[in-house]
Write an enzyme that holds these catalytic residues in place. Structure first.
Site, PDB file in Angstrom:
ATOM      1  N   ASP A  13      11.961 -27.801  11.558  1.00  0.00           N
ATOM      2  CA  ASP A  13      11.683 -26.459  11.024  1.00  0.00           C
ATOM      3  C   ASP A  13      11.987 -26.336   9.539  1.00  0.00           C
ATOM      4  O   ASP A  13      12.341 -25.263   9.050  1.00  0.00           O
ATOM      5  CB  ASP A  13      12.477 -25.385  11.808  1.00  0.00           C
ATOM      6  N   LYS A  16       7.525 -27.946   7.257  1.00  0.00           N
ATOM      7  CA  LYS A  16       6.506 -29.012   7.157  1.00  0.00           C
ATOM      8  C   LYS A  16       5.088 -28.438   7.187  1.00  0.00           C
ATOM      9  O   LYS A  16       4.232 -28.829   6.395  1.00  0.00           O
ATOM     10  CB  LYS A  16       6.687 -30.019   8.312  1.00  0.00           C
ATOM     11  N   ASN A  38       6.328 -29.579  21.362  1.00  0.00           N
ATOM     12  CA  ASN A  38       7.677 -29.118  20.971  1.00  0.00           C
ATOM     13  C   ASN A  38       7.672 -28.662  19.512  1.00  0.00           C
ATOM     14  O   ASN A  38       8.500 -27.865  19.100  1.00  0.00           O
ATOM     15  CB  ASN A  38       8.742 -30.216  21.201  1.00  0.00           C
ATOM     16  N   GLY A  40       6.490 -26.675  16.189  1.00  0.00           N
ATOM     17  CA  GLY A  40       5.878 -25.389  15.847  1.00  0.00           C
ATOM     18  C   GLY A  40       5.795 -25.368  14.334  1.00  0.00           C
ATOM     19  O   GLY A  40       6.817 -25.225  13.661  1.00  0.00           O
ATOM     20  N   HIS A  41       4.621 -25.582  13.791  1.00  0.00           N
ATOM     21  CA  HIS A  41       4.455 -25.680  12.339  1.00  0.00           C
ATOM     22  C   HIS A  41       3.739 -24.433  11.829  1.00  0.00           C
ATOM     23  O   HIS A  41       2.569 -24.213  12.132  1.00  0.00           O
ATOM     24  CB  HIS A  41       3.655 -26.942  11.976  1.00  0.00           C
ATOM     25  N   THR A 129      12.770 -27.965  24.435  1.00  0.00           N
ATOM     26  CA  THR A 129      11.780 -26.882  24.359  1.00  0.00           C
ATOM     27  C   THR A 129      11.055 -26.712  25.703  1.00  0.00           C
ATOM     28  O   THR A 129      10.219 -25.823  25.834  1.00  0.00           O
ATOM     29  CB  THR A 129      10.728 -27.181  23.269  1.00  0.00           C
ATOM     30  N   ARG A 143       5.888 -47.514  30.952  1.00  0.00           N
ATOM     31  CA  ARG A 143       4.552 -48.049  31.256  1.00  0.00           C
ATOM     32  C   ARG A 143       3.921 -47.407  32.474  1.00  0.00           C
ATOM     33  O   ARG A 143       3.285 -48.051  33.290  1.00  0.00           O
ATOM     34  CB  ARG A 143       4.628 -49.578  31.380  1.00  0.00           C
ATOM     35  N   GLN A 222       9.352 -32.475  14.127  1.00  0.00           N
ATOM     36  CA  GLN A 222      10.811 -32.462  14.262  1.00  0.00           C
ATOM     37  C   GLN A 222      11.458 -32.884  12.937  1.00  0.00           C
ATOM     38  O   GLN A 222      10.878 -32.647  11.896  1.00  0.00           O
ATOM     39  CB  GLN A 222      11.279 -33.357  15.422  1.00  0.00           C
ATOM     40  N   THR A 237      15.172 -35.525  20.133  1.00  0.00           N
ATOM     41  CA  THR A 237      13.904 -35.550  20.850  1.00  0.00           C
ATOM     42  C   THR A 237      13.641 -36.999  21.286  1.00  0.00           C
ATOM     43  O   THR A 237      14.499 -37.865  21.125  1.00  0.00           O
ATOM     44  CB  THR A 237      12.760 -34.955  19.992  1.00  0.00           C
ATOM     45  N   SER A 297       9.745 -21.318  16.154  1.00  0.00           N
ATOM     46  CA  SER A 297       8.296 -21.088  16.127  1.00  0.00           C
ATOM     47  C   SER A 297       7.662 -21.407  17.476  1.00  0.00           C
ATOM     48  O   SER A 297       6.571 -20.949  17.783  1.00  0.00           O
ATOM     49  CB  SER A 297       7.631 -21.967  15.069  1.00  0.00           C
ATOM     50  N   GLY A 300      10.940 -19.193  20.178  1.00  0.00           N
ATOM     51  CA  GLY A 300      11.473 -17.886  19.777  1.00  0.00           C
ATOM     52  C   GLY A 300      12.996 -17.827  19.812  1.00  0.00           C
ATOM     53  O   GLY A 300      13.595 -16.786  19.510  1.00  0.00           O
ATOM     54  N   ARG A 301      13.651 -18.951  20.149  1.00  0.00           N
ATOM     55  CA  ARG A 301      15.126 -18.939  20.218  1.00  0.00           C
ATOM     56  C   ARG A 301      15.733 -18.748  18.824  1.00  0.00           C
ATOM     57  O   ARG A 301      15.193 -19.267  17.839  1.00  0.00           O
ATOM     58  CB  ARG A 301      15.646 -20.279  20.780  1.00  0.00           C
TER      59      ARG A 301
HETATM   60  P1  GDP Z   1       8.131 -26.673  10.447  1.00  0.00           P
HETATM   61  O1  GDP Z   1       8.353 -26.898  11.897  1.00  0.00           O
HETATM   62  O2  GDP Z   1       8.865 -27.652   9.605  1.00  0.00           O
HETATM   63  O3  GDP Z   1       6.675 -26.590  10.088  1.00  0.00           O
HETATM   64  O4  GDP Z   1       8.777 -25.253  10.108  1.00  0.00           O
HETATM   65  P2  GDP Z   1       8.604 -23.893  10.957  1.00  0.00           P
HETATM   66  O5  GDP Z   1       7.244 -23.360  10.714  1.00  0.00           O
HETATM   67  O6  GDP Z   1       9.029 -24.086  12.365  1.00  0.00           O
HETATM   68  O7  GDP Z   1       9.734 -23.001  10.306  1.00  0.00           O
HETATM   69  C1  GDP Z   1       9.757 -22.744   8.942  1.00  0.00           C
HETATM   70  C2  GDP Z   1       9.708 -21.217   8.752  1.00  0.00           C
HETATM   71  O8  GDP Z   1      10.016 -20.900   7.426  1.00  0.00           O
HETATM   72  C3  GDP Z   1       8.317 -20.643   8.995  1.00  0.00           C
HETATM   73  O9  GDP Z   1       8.452 -19.333   9.489  1.00  0.00           O
HETATM   74  C4  GDP Z   1       7.705 -20.648   7.601  1.00  0.00           C
HETATM   75  O10 GDP Z   1       6.693 -19.650   7.464  1.00  0.00           O
HETATM   76  C5  GDP Z   1       8.898 -20.309   6.761  1.00  0.00           C
HETATM   77  N1  GDP Z   1       8.928 -20.900   5.413  1.00  0.00           N
HETATM   78  C6  GDP Z   1       8.492 -22.104   4.975  1.00  0.00           C
HETATM   79  N2  GDP Z   1       8.842 -22.291   3.688  1.00  0.00           N
HETATM   80  C7  GDP Z   1       9.492 -21.188   3.302  1.00  0.00           C
HETATM   81  C8  GDP Z   1      10.128 -20.795   2.073  1.00  0.00           C
HETATM   82  O11 GDP Z   1      10.182 -21.514   1.087  1.00  0.00           O
HETATM   83  N3  GDP Z   1      10.733 -19.552   2.073  1.00  0.00           N
HETATM   84  C9  GDP Z   1      10.734 -18.721   3.152  1.00  0.00           C
HETATM   85  N4  GDP Z   1      11.336 -17.549   3.056  1.00  0.00           N
HETATM   86  N5  GDP Z   1      10.150 -19.063   4.310  1.00  0.00           N
HETATM   87  C10 GDP Z   1       9.549 -20.291   4.384  1.00  0.00           C
HETATM   88  P1  IMO Z   2       9.239 -28.935  14.435  1.00  0.00           P
HETATM   89  O1  IMO Z   2       8.153 -29.979  14.336  1.00  0.00           O
HETATM   90  C1  IMO Z   2      13.245 -27.866  15.755  1.00  0.00           C
HETATM   91  C2  IMO Z   2      14.694 -29.781  19.419  1.00  0.00           C
HETATM   92  C3  IMO Z   2      14.891 -28.915  20.647  1.00  0.00           C
HETATM   93  C4  IMO Z   2      16.009 -29.671  21.334  1.00  0.00           C
HETATM   94  C5  IMO Z   2      15.664 -31.123  21.048  1.00  0.00           C
HETATM   95  C6  IMO Z   2      14.889 -31.804  22.164  1.00  0.00           C
HETATM   96  O2  IMO Z   2       8.728 -27.550  14.569  1.00  0.00           O
HETATM   97  O3  IMO Z   2      10.234 -29.099  13.338  1.00  0.00           O
HETATM   98  P2  IMO Z   2      12.418 -31.639  23.133  1.00  0.00           P
HETATM   99  O4  IMO Z   2      11.594 -30.468  23.543  1.00  0.00           O
HETATM  100  O5  IMO Z   2      11.807 -32.458  22.057  1.00  0.00           O
HETATM  101  O6  IMO Z   2      12.848 -32.463  24.300  1.00  0.00           O
HETATM  102  O7  IMO Z   2      13.782 -30.998  22.530  1.00  0.00           O
HETATM  103  O8  IMO Z   2      14.882 -31.106  19.878  1.00  0.00           O
HETATM  104  N1  IMO Z   2      13.342 -29.709  18.831  1.00  0.00           N
HETATM  105  C7  IMO Z   2      13.050 -29.095  17.675  1.00  0.00           C
HETATM  106  N2  IMO Z   2      13.849 -28.335  16.866  1.00  0.00           N
HETATM  107  N3  IMO Z   2      11.960 -28.118  15.421  1.00  0.00           N
HETATM  108  C8  IMO Z   2      11.183 -28.872  16.211  1.00  0.00           C
HETATM  109  O9  IMO Z   2       9.934 -29.252  15.841  1.00  0.00           O
HETATM  110  C9  IMO Z   2      11.704 -29.365  17.420  1.00  0.00           C
HETATM  111  N4  IMO Z   2      11.212 -30.119  18.431  1.00  0.00           N
HETATM  112  C10 IMO Z   2      12.220 -30.322  19.275  1.00  0.00           C
HETATM  113  O10 IMO Z   2      15.268 -27.609  20.291  1.00  0.00           O
HETATM  114  O11 IMO Z   2      17.240 -29.403  20.698  1.00  0.00           O
HETATM  115 MG    MG Z   3       8.977 -25.782  13.581  1.00  0.00          MG
END
Ligand code: GDP
Ligand code: IMO
Ligand code: MG
Length: 422
Positions: A13, A16, A38, A40-41, A129, A143, A222, A237, A297, A300-301
């Site tokens: 998170d 990315k 798992n 959420g981008h 997740t 396998r 991740q 993960t 994302s 929702g946790r």
């Molecule tokens: P990812 O999994 O690495 O793609 O990241 P997520 O989308 O799960 O979580 C990043 C959150 O931060 C999302 O709600 C983005 O919209 C938000 N975000 C990304 N970059 C920035 C930033 O520079 N500032 C703020 N305030 N929010 C950001």
């Molecule tokens: P993005 O790509 C944050 C965490 C889960 C849990 C552990 C194992 O959005 O950054 P899994 O479902 O893979 O067996 O869960 O990894 N986890 C993440 N935490 N961002 C993610 O992906 C995650 N994908 C898995 O919360 O602790």
């Molecule tokens: Mg994410």
């Protein structure tokens, strides 16, 4: 042409999705190499926020090819939902998205097994997740997996049933109740939809594209601290989230890796269980969560929040061979009087900078405290106009880590991005 990789250096998170989208204009191809639903981008433009789970974050750029590589695990039901949601915003999806025949499928029973294992673990649960990731990768390495290419087999239904039978016999060892029909909802419709896309041995495609001068950006999911080998095992993960994962997850040689862009937040978050030395269970942690909208994302946790952890960041930089750092979310800390950054750990009275092996150790973070910045930075586009306290913080990180910060993200929108001229 080399393949550049963009990946997370913390616990996921880091932003990315936003930055892959922001960088996409410079690339021809965007490819996911591991993980699955798992992930959420999130990415934002025109005041609309999109969240992608399986589809690469280059999909909104109409002239880019997107590839789901062999290292990804695909849940067809999630795939269908995501494609349906994308249709109003992204045209020509069937021609711009290619899927590896070797990517493993997540079956409905993988999700049931995920939930059953977590229930059995009780207090020691991973905080998965519950998307079926662990059981699907277990079948892959054991396998026993079903792969995307198998859906073209005329006996696919029989194959599927044999896997379900095997899983159901495993599930008889758990006191976990489930309704298989509920879990199967949307899955076969997803299989039908997958067949409308090009299913290829994408390792040939990626290598041919590179060979013909196309620029490829590999998108990690991740983060490094969730890597199955180098994260805080077992609270990780089930895939290699690190740069090496791009080689195995796309079928490319380490010799064609170019830049490795490592993303980190100006603080840390973690969702799910496991060690988090700099976690703040106080009003500062609450402020980071509320201002940073730190809620998962995918699930929702609420995300656990804490100060930036430099020993962990430096470790991730080492494992990935990170060549450039991208910092996100410094805007969230605007208004903090002071900020802290962890520079070493104190364990049993000894100060160390290495990540320890065990998860049960009491780690006391050793902090350096700095002045915060009190300006809204989200509208800024020039690195040199950022508050000196923030540029001082960035210089401190660069000095500690030995890698330059070349991009600073100051908001969720693709426009809220400062490319730093070196
Ligand atoms: P990812 O999994 O690495 O793609 O990241 P997520 O989308 O799960 O979580 C990043 C959150 O931060 C999302 O709600 C983005 O919209 C938000 N975000 C990304 N970059 C920035 C930033 O520079 N500032 C703020 N305030 N929010 C950001
Ligand atoms: P993005 O790509 C944050 C965490 C889960 C849990 C552990 C194992 O959005 O950054 P899994 O479902 O893979 O067996 O869960 O990894 N986890 C993440 N935490 N961002 C993610 O992906 C995650 N994908 C898995 O919360 O602790
Ligand atoms: Mg994410």
């Amino acid at each position: 042409m080399k393949v550049d990789i963009l990946l997370g250096l913390q616990w996921g998170d880091e932003g990315k999705g936003k930055l892959v989208d922001a960088l996409s204009p410079d690339y021809d191809v965007i490819a996911r190499f591991q993980g699955g639903p798992n992930a959420g981008h999130s990415l934002e433009f025109n005041n609309i926020k999109h969240v992608l789970h399986l589809i690469p974050s280059g999909i909104f750029h109409s002239d880019k090819l997107n590839i789901i590589g062999n290292g990804v695990v695909i849940d067809p039901a999630v795939f269908k939902k995501e494609i349906d949601e994308l249709k109003p915003y992204a045209a020509d999806l069937t021609s711009r998205l290619v899927i590896s025949s070797r990517a493993n499928l997540i079956l409905p029973t993988h999700r049931i097994l995920d939930a059953a294992y977590e229930q059995q673990k009780g207090f020691t649960r991973i905080g998965s997740t519950l998307k079926g990731i662990g059981p699907a990768y277990t079948d892959k390495t054991g396998r026993n997996g079903l792969r995307v290419g198998d859906i073209l087999n005329k006996d696919f239904k029989t194959l599927y049933m044999s896997h379900v039978e095997r899983h159901l016999s495993l599930l008889r060892n758990f006191s976990y109740e489930f309704d298989l029909k509920e879990f199967e909802k949307g899955w076969f419709e997803g299989i039908d939809l997958l067949k409308e896309f090009r299913i290829l041995n994408t390792e040939y495609l990626v290598n041919e594209l590179c060979g013909s001068g196309k620029k490829v950006l590999a998108e990690g999911a991740q983060g490094t601290m969730l890597d199955v080998d180098f994260g805080s095992y077992p609270f990780v993960t089930s895939s290699n989230t690190i740069s090496a994962g791009a080689c195995t997850g796309l079928g490319i040689s380490p010799r064609i890796i170019g830049e490795v862009f490592g993303i980190f937040k100006a603080y840390c978050t973690r969702v799910g269980s496991g060690p988090f030395p700099t976690e703040l269970n106080d009003e500062t942690g609450d402020a980071l969560r509320n201002t940073g909208k730190e809620f998962g994302s995918t699930t929702g946790r609420p995300r656990r929040c804490g100060w930036l952890d430099l020993p962990a960041l430096k470790y991730s930089i080492m494992i990935n061979g990170t060549t450039q750092l991208f910092m996100t979310k410094a805007d969230v800390m605007s208004g903090f009087k002071t900020i802290k950054v962890c520079t070493s750990y104190r364990i049993e009275g000894k100060e160390i900078k290495e990540l320890p092996f065990g998860n049960d150790l009491h780690i006391e973070p050793v902090y350096t405290e700095m002045a915060g910045w009190n300006q809204d930075i989200s509208a800024m586009h020039d690195y040199n106009k950022l508050p000196v306290e923030l540029t001082g913080f960035i210089e401190f990180i660069e000095k500690y880590c030995g890698v330059p910060v070349t991009l600073v993200s100051v908001g969720p929108d693709r426009e809220e991005t400062i490319f730093r001229k070196q």
